[in-house]
Design a protein around this motif. Sequence first.
Motif, PDB file in Angstrom:
ATOM      1  N   VAL A 188      41.526   7.729 -24.674  1.00  0.00           N
ATOM      2  CA  VAL A 188      40.124   8.012 -25.038  1.00  0.00           C
ATOM      3  C   VAL A 188      40.027   8.088 -26.567  1.00  0.00           C
ATOM      4  CG1 VAL A 188      38.151   9.568 -24.717  1.00  0.00           C
ATOM      5  CG2 VAL A 188      39.858   9.331 -22.893  1.00  0.00           C
ATOM      6  N   THR A 189      39.131   7.284 -27.134  1.00  0.00           N
ATOM      7  CA  THR A 189      39.033   7.167 -28.603  1.00  0.00           C
ATOM      8  C   THR A 189      37.578   7.261 -29.039  1.00  0.00           C
ATOM      9  OG1 THR A 189      40.895   5.624 -28.535  1.00  0.00           O
ATOM     10  CG2 THR A 189      39.609   5.643 -30.564  1.00  0.00           C
ATOM     11  N   ILE A 190      37.331   7.965 -30.141  1.00  0.00           N
ATOM     12  CA  ILE A 190      35.973   7.960 -30.703  1.00  0.00           C
ATOM     13  C   ILE A 190      35.979   7.150 -32.001  1.00  0.00           C
ATOM     14  CG2 ILE A 190      34.890  10.019 -29.678  1.00  0.00           C
ATOM     15  CD1 ILE A 190      36.022  11.692 -31.958  1.00  0.00           C
ATOM     16  N   LEU A 191      34.899   6.413 -32.230  1.00  0.00           N
ATOM     17  CA  LEU A 191      34.773   5.703 -33.503  1.00  0.00           C
ATOM     18  C   LEU A 191      33.315   5.533 -33.897  1.00  0.00           C
ATOM     19  CD1 LEU A 191      36.078   2.005 -33.204  1.00  0.00           C
ATOM     20  CD2 LEU A 191      35.429   3.380 -31.286  1.00  0.00           C
ATOM     21  N   GLY A 192      33.102   5.033 -35.135  1.00  0.00           N
ATOM     22  CA  GLY A 192      31.738   4.974 -35.669  1.00  0.00           C
ATOM     23  C   GLY A 192      31.265   6.387 -36.009  1.00  0.00           C
ATOM     24  N   ASP A 193      29.953   6.608 -35.943  1.00  0.00           N
ATOM     25  CA  ASP A 193      29.402   7.928 -36.283  1.00  0.00           C
ATOM     26  C   ASP A 193      29.980   9.039 -35.413  1.00  0.00           C
ATOM     27  OD1 ASP A 193      27.835   6.865 -38.256  1.00  0.00           O
ATOM     28  OD2 ASP A 193      25.943   7.702 -37.515  1.00  0.00           O
ATOM     29  N   ALA A 194      30.435   8.713 -34.221  1.00  0.00           N
ATOM     30  CA  ALA A 194      30.976   9.747 -33.330  1.00  0.00           C
ATOM     31  C   ALA A 194      32.166  10.453 -33.989  1.00  0.00           C
ATOM     32  CB  ALA A 194      31.405   9.123 -32.001  1.00  0.00           C
ATOM     33  N   SER A 195      32.946   9.716 -34.785  1.00  0.00           N
ATOM     34  CA  SER A 195      34.113  10.356 -35.416  1.00  0.00           C
ATOM     35  C   SER A 195      33.901  10.625 -36.902  1.00  0.00           C
ATOM     36  CB  SER A 195      35.370   9.509 -35.216  1.00  0.00           C
ATOM     37  OG  SER A 195      35.168   8.204 -35.704  1.00  0.00           O
ATOM     38  N   HIS A 196      32.956   9.912 -37.538  1.00  0.00           N
ATOM     39  CA  HIS A 196      32.777  10.131 -38.990  1.00  0.00           C
ATOM     40  C   HIS A 196      31.339   9.825 -39.419  1.00  0.00           C
ATOM     41  CE1 HIS A 196      33.243   5.731 -39.434  1.00  0.00           C
ATOM     42  NE2 HIS A 196      34.329   5.840 -38.694  1.00  0.00           N
ATOM     43  N   ALA A 197      30.412  10.695 -39.088  1.00  0.00           N
ATOM     44  CA  ALA A 197      29.027  10.480 -39.550  1.00  0.00           C
ATOM     45  C   ALA A 197      28.920  10.933 -41.008  1.00  0.00           C
ATOM     46  CB  ALA A 197      28.062  11.267 -38.682  1.00  0.00           C
ATOM     47  N   ILE A 198      28.239  10.114 -41.808  1.00  0.00           N
ATOM     48  CA  ILE A 198      28.125  10.432 -43.243  1.00  0.00           C
ATOM     49  C   ILE A 198      26.661  10.339 -43.661  1.00  0.00           C
ATOM     50  CG2 ILE A 198      30.457   9.622 -43.790  1.00  0.00           C
ATOM     51  CD1 ILE A 198      29.257   6.977 -44.776  1.00  0.00           C
ATOM     52  N   VAL A 199      26.346  10.807 -44.856  1.00  0.00           N
ATOM     53  CA  VAL A 199      24.970  10.674 -45.349  1.00  0.00           C
ATOM     54  C   VAL A 199      24.737   9.214 -45.775  1.00  0.00           C
ATOM     55  CG1 VAL A 199      24.645  13.084 -45.987  1.00  0.00           C
ATOM     56  CG2 VAL A 199      25.711  11.533 -47.630  1.00  0.00           C
ATOM     57  N   LYS A 229      41.546   7.644 -40.955  1.00  0.00           N
ATOM     58  CA  LYS A 229      41.014   8.978 -41.268  1.00  0.00           C
ATOM     59  C   LYS A 229      40.837   9.202 -42.782  1.00  0.00           C
ATOM     60  CE  LYS A 229      39.915  13.359 -40.791  1.00  0.00           C
ATOM     61  NZ  LYS A 229      38.489  13.709 -40.649  1.00  0.00           N
ATOM     62  N   PRO A 230      41.845   8.872 -43.630  1.00  0.00           N
ATOM     63  CA  PRO A 230      41.632   9.095 -45.081  1.00  0.00           C
ATOM     64  C   PRO A 230      40.464   8.276 -45.629  1.00  0.00           C
ATOM     65  CG  PRO A 230      43.923   8.463 -44.616  1.00  0.00           C
ATOM     66  CD  PRO A 230      43.188   8.344 -43.335  1.00  0.00           C
ATOM     67  N   ASP A 231      40.236   7.111 -45.039  1.00  0.00           N
ATOM     68  CA  ASP A 231      39.114   6.282 -45.501  1.00  0.00           C
ATOM     69  C   ASP A 231      37.775   6.884 -45.083  1.00  0.00           C
ATOM     70  OD1 ASP A 231      40.800   4.488 -46.761  1.00  0.00           O
ATOM     71  OD2 ASP A 231      41.153   3.377 -44.917  1.00  0.00           O
ATOM     72  N   ALA A 232      37.744   7.471 -43.897  1.00  0.00           N
ATOM     73  CA  ALA A 232      36.511   8.122 -43.439  1.00  0.00           C
ATOM     74  C   ALA A 232      36.191   9.323 -44.334  1.00  0.00           C
ATOM     75  CB  ALA A 232      36.672   8.572 -41.989  1.00  0.00           C
ATOM     76  N   GLU A 233      37.236  10.067 -44.701  1.00  0.00           N
ATOM     77  CA  GLU A 233      37.042  11.221 -45.599  1.00  0.00           C
ATOM     78  C   GLU A 233      36.503  10.751 -46.946  1.00  0.00           C
ATOM     79  OE1 GLU A 233      37.438  14.576 -45.422  1.00  0.00           O
ATOM     80  OE2 GLU A 233      37.736  14.333 -43.266  1.00  0.00           O
ATOM     81  N   ALA A 234      37.103   9.652 -47.449  1.00  0.00           N
ATOM     82  CA  ALA A 234      36.725   9.167 -48.779  1.00  0.00           C
ATOM     83  C   ALA A 234      35.277   8.690 -48.796  1.00  0.00           C
ATOM     84  CB  ALA A 234      37.671   8.039 -49.207  1.00  0.00           C
ATOM     85  N   ILE A 235      34.857   7.964 -47.775  1.00  0.00           N
ATOM     86  CA  ILE A 235      33.489   7.429 -47.820  1.00  0.00           C
ATOM     87  C   ILE A 235      32.469   8.566 -47.616  1.00  0.00           C
ATOM     88  CG2 ILE A 235      33.376   6.616 -45.389  1.00  0.00           C
ATOM     89  CD1 ILE A 235      31.745   4.974 -48.515  1.00  0.00           C
ATOM     90  N   ALA A 236      32.872   9.618 -46.916  1.00  0.00           N
ATOM     91  CA  ALA A 236      31.976  10.780 -46.785  1.00  0.00           C
ATOM     92  C   ALA A 236      31.730  11.384 -48.173  1.00  0.00           C
ATOM     93  CB  ALA A 236      32.590  11.817 -45.840  1.00  0.00           C
ATOM     94  N   SER A 293      39.627   4.972 -49.505  1.00  0.00           N
ATOM     95  CA  SER A 293      40.417   6.032 -50.142  1.00  0.00           C
ATOM     96  C   SER A 293      40.985   5.544 -51.483  1.00  0.00           C
ATOM     97  CB  SER A 293      41.538   6.512 -49.208  1.00  0.00           C
ATOM     98  OG  SER A 293      42.250   5.413 -48.698  1.00  0.00           O
ATOM     99  N   ASP A 294      41.361   4.270 -51.557  1.00  0.00           N
ATOM    100  CA  ASP A 294      41.850   3.731 -52.829  1.00  0.00           C
ATOM    101  C   ASP A 294      40.703   3.587 -53.831  1.00  0.00           C
ATOM    102  OD1 ASP A 294      44.434   3.604 -51.903  1.00  0.00           O
ATOM    103  OD2 ASP A 294      44.289   1.515 -51.247  1.00  0.00           O
ATOM    104  N   ALA A 295      39.544   3.186 -53.335  1.00  0.00           N
ATOM    105  CA  ALA A 295      38.384   3.023 -54.216  1.00  0.00           C
ATOM    106  C   ALA A 295      38.002   4.369 -54.844  1.00  0.00           C
ATOM    107  CB  ALA A 295      37.202   2.457 -53.429  1.00  0.00           C
ATOM    108  N   LEU A 296      38.046   5.416 -54.036  1.00  0.00           N
ATOM    109  CA  LEU A 296      37.691   6.743 -54.558  1.00  0.00           C
ATOM    110  C   LEU A 296      38.672   7.174 -55.650  1.00  0.00           C
ATOM    111  CD1 LEU A 296      36.044   9.368 -54.526  1.00  0.00           C
ATOM    112  CD2 LEU A 296      37.404  10.141 -52.577  1.00  0.00           C
TER     113      LEU A 296
END
Length: 446
Positions: free
Chosen positions: A297-308, A348-355, A407-410
């Motif tokens: 069972v996997t979540i992806l898209g906004d379900a796992s990383h919703a951002i502004v 995950k690190p990329d989701a954190e970075a784009i948030a 994450s690299d871009a940040l």
Amino acid sequence: MSQKKINICGAGLVGSLLAIYLGKRGHQVELFERRPDMRANLIDGGRSINLAMSNRGWKALDGVGVGEEIRKISIPMYRRVMHDQKGKLSFQPYGKEGQAIYSVSRAGLNARLMDLAESTGNAKINFNERCTAVDFEKASATFKNYETGKSTSSEADMLFGTDGAFSAVRAAFQKTDRFNYSQEYIEHGYKELSIPPNEDGSHKMEKEALHIWPRGNYMLIALPNPDGSFTCTLFFPFEGSPSFSEQDSTEKARELFKEQFGDALDLMPSFNQEWDENPTSSLVIIRCYPWVKNDKVTILGDASHAIVPFYGQGMNSGFEDCSVLEELLSEKGEDWPLVLEEFQKSRKPDAEAIADLAMRNFVEMRDLTGDPSFLLRKKIENRFYGKYPDKWMPLYSMVTFSHIRYSDALKEGIRQDGIMAQIMALPNIDTKWDSQEVEEMMLKLC
Ligand SMILES: Cc1cc2nc3c(=O)[nH]c(=O)nc-3n(C[C@H](O)[C@H](O)[C@H](O)COP(=O)(O)OP(=O)(O)OC[C@H]3O[C@@H](n4cnc5c(N)ncnc54)[C@H](O)[C@@H]3O)c2cc1C
């Protein structure tokens, strides 16, 4: 590679695209969507809520051969057009000549992706089916049908939750051990308004641009639609002064617009009605981990990383989830446990970075795009980028026009901030910004 039965909860943007990818791989895919079939009432190309699509989104669409079709229903936006309080305009290109972000209708895109998922011959969409429970052992989910009120369970080899920021699949993860989760509402909300087309169907403002009215702590933006209209979004604090709570009558809101966004208000004949009828919506940031349970069972898209929405990357990053998953499936020969583990670890690190980047860009859009020193910094960076593309790519271009990991871009953006702080501190930088001296100093600092 054995064919799997895969259930997807949520036939929004990411769920529908994921279904195309998995259907094309020959898996038997079933989507369950809470809403009725949106395609029944869709007026194609009409007025709509729109989204900015950029390179990460296009790569994911091109990966299943649907990019060209979506490009046909999109409008390129080559530059930001900033409107000051007096209606005076200034301009800032988004990237190099010819580079653009694209305005796409959310509903039009979603409907097309649903069609394309079905046309793989391997994907079926069930509508009016709301997920209410998940069984992680069996990768099964229970759905309640809105029309019949009946609940049914569907078991599969794998279940994907692409049911958005308020995901029911994620809610089931939240009841499991060692699942980390945070939800943060920002102090701003948003309201959508519109600028209709001219009588001949043309746009009332420059068409191939994203318009911004930056006002410090808040802003109005407008994106073009194919029917000649613009969809405008006011991002505004809920509380304080000024705020939504202060605008307790349409007249007050109209006064605010007259003072702050006079040139836009002049183009909004339905302002009063839209202000009253359109909802004021909130903006949430969701962070959580892990995204995979029991290898099934996997979540992806906004379900796992919703951002502004301020970098225009929510959908783009969800689409990039699909391309990353596809790349891993090709690389690892569909060793699913391995693929899903690598997927969550690398993503995950990329989701954190784009948030984080999305919040940074809010400050830039609402505040700095009206600031001459910020615009000068952009000019210096763009000039340097034009001459030394191997030494410098502006942060906006890394996020929007490249496939460099977020994450690299940040990290690179933070390094560039340090360099640009030194450059901007040079005496008389506004007169010598394009001089040899500045160029040499940048080369030294790079
Ligand atoms: C104002 C605003 C502007 C934005 N602008 C941009 C932009 O310019 N560019 C960009 O890239 N991103 C933008 N975004 C972000 C973008 O909208 C999201 O990132 C994107 O929609 C996420 O897609 P998704 O498929 O993960 O979720 P969603 O689009 O939310 O889709 C989820 C689907 O799941 C269904 N669903 C929900 N719950 C259940 C359930 N229990 N059972 C079954 N089905 C369910 C829903 O009906 C929906 O169809 C913006 C967001 C906002 C709020």
